[in-house]
Design a protein around this motif. Sequence first.
Motif, PDB file in Angstrom:
ATOM      1  N   VAL A   3       0.660  -1.070  -0.074  1.00  0.00           N
ATOM      2  CA  VAL A   3      -0.141  -0.193   0.060  1.00  0.00           C
ATOM      3  C   VAL A   3       0.865   1.400   0.071  1.00  0.00           C
ATOM      4  O   VAL A   3       0.648   2.258  -0.715  1.00  0.00           O
ATOM      5  N   PHE A   4       1.856   1.003   0.618  1.00  0.00           N
ATOM      6  CA  PHE A   4       2.854   2.182   0.818  1.00  0.00           C
ATOM      7  C   PHE A   4       3.452   2.648  -0.755  1.00  0.00           C
ATOM      8  O   PHE A   4       3.690   3.690  -1.186  1.00  0.00           O
ATOM      9  N   ILE A   5       3.688   1.647  -1.570  1.00  0.00           N
ATOM     10  CA  ILE A   5       4.196   1.651  -2.781  1.00  0.00           C
ATOM     11  C   ILE A   5       3.208   2.330  -3.525  1.00  0.00           C
ATOM     12  O   ILE A   5       3.620   3.327  -4.576  1.00  0.00           O
ATOM     13  N   GLN A  63      -5.967   3.125   4.143  1.00  0.00           N
ATOM     14  CA  GLN A  63      -5.228   1.738   4.384  1.00  0.00           C
ATOM     15  C   GLN A  63      -4.172   1.881   5.252  1.00  0.00           C
ATOM     16  O   GLN A  63      -3.981   1.130   6.493  1.00  0.00           O
ATOM     17  N   ILE A  64      -3.500   3.021   5.227  1.00  0.00           N
ATOM     18  CA  ILE A  64      -2.328   3.543   5.845  1.00  0.00           C
ATOM     19  C   ILE A  64      -2.928   3.983   7.448  1.00  0.00           C
ATOM     20  O   ILE A  64      -2.129   3.510   8.282  1.00  0.00           O
ATOM     21  N   ALA A  65      -4.067   4.506   7.502  1.00  0.00           N
ATOM     22  CA  ALA A  65      -4.335   5.049   8.566  1.00  0.00           C
ATOM     23  C   ALA A  65      -4.918   3.544   9.561  1.00  0.00           C
ATOM     24  O   ALA A  65      -4.609   3.670  10.631  1.00  0.00           O
ATOM     25  N   VAL A  66      -5.345   2.625   8.918  1.00  0.00           N
ATOM     26  CA  VAL A  66      -5.728   1.326   9.427  1.00  0.00           C
ATOM     27  C   VAL A  66      -4.388   0.615   9.908  1.00  0.00           C
ATOM     28  O   VAL A  66      -4.232   0.115  11.098  1.00  0.00           O
ATOM     29  N   VAL A  76      -4.959  11.726   9.478  1.00  0.00           N
ATOM     30  CA  VAL A  76      -4.495  11.373   8.053  1.00  0.00           C
ATOM     31  C   VAL A  76      -5.150  12.099   7.116  1.00  0.00           C
ATOM     32  O   VAL A  76      -4.297  12.688   6.383  1.00  0.00           O
ATOM     33  N   GLY A  77      -6.356  12.440   7.174  1.00  0.00           N
ATOM     34  CA  GLY A  77      -7.034  13.360   6.467  1.00  0.00           C
ATOM     35  C   GLY A  77      -6.375  14.682   6.348  1.00  0.00           C
ATOM     36  O   GLY A  77      -6.362  15.485   5.295  1.00  0.00           O
TER      37      GLY A  77
END
Length: 315
Positions: free
Chosen positions: A2-4, A201-204, A213-214
């Motif tokens: 997800v980071f990629i 997804q990063i927030a999770v 995050v927002g």
Amino acid sequence: MVFIWFIVAVIVTVLAAVKISTYADAISRLSSFGSLLIGTFLLAGATSLPEVTTSITAVYLDNPDMAVGNVLGSNIFNIGILATFLLIYRKKLILSNVDRQQQYTAYIGLAMTVIVVLALFFTIEIPLLNIGIESILLLLLYGLNIWVLQKTSSAANEELDDSKDDLQEEKYTLKGAMIGFIIAAVIILISGTVLTFAGDQIAVITGLGSSFVGSFLIATTTSLPEVVTVYVALSLNNRNLAAASILGSNLFNLLILSVCDFLYDGSILQAASMTNIVTGSFSSSIASPLQERFTWQGTTESERGQRLSLSCCTL
């Protein structure tokens, strides 16, 4: 993984923003609208597409915090972007060539921000329309800005027509610039959608709150087009386009909340967490020095940039 995807989306957004600002500069020269209207509405709307996809997608993800936090956080970063460039390029006298008509956009933007902050505390729902009264007010103010700029910029456009003979040889035709602009806008739209899903997804994964995050992570990345467009516009010596894109982007971002309010089941601002009140208050407070820029008579461009930058940093 997800980071990629997140990093790839950021890179694509930046590259598309470089092209879209170049096309917008060409359109402002080749058309009869001028850099004020092109920057305030066309370019500002295009660079705000990541905010559109992020906030609307967040609504369907039932994540009102990210939808609201993304808009308010992006507006804070936008003002910070302008303040930073004013300070870096203080010797180039950026604001000296900015149309005075932009003061209307600045003041209307401040009014719209205050309305959003107040709506975070309380609102009046309109049942038949499924929106709050603040959404109606935001739409009316945005429409007012369009009408005011159309009326006040007509005289400025006549003056620009007299100087078009001195323009350098154009690299693009108007049709080619418009097509390139649309293609770049679509790419920004797609990359903005990827940013939304990746950010959620990063927030999770990280355990960070959606509001955080927002407001910060996604707001920073979705503001990348504004950073690039301002830099490219300044490189092309189109200072009016640079300032108009930031001011117009902030208005367009706030207008996104009206769309989100319509799509959300209930009041999206009331469903958002109280953290957004702090973000919204910062946004209006940071915007105030920008409005004061138009009344800073008797000060140098360097002093104006330093005042605005210091105000943003202090807040």
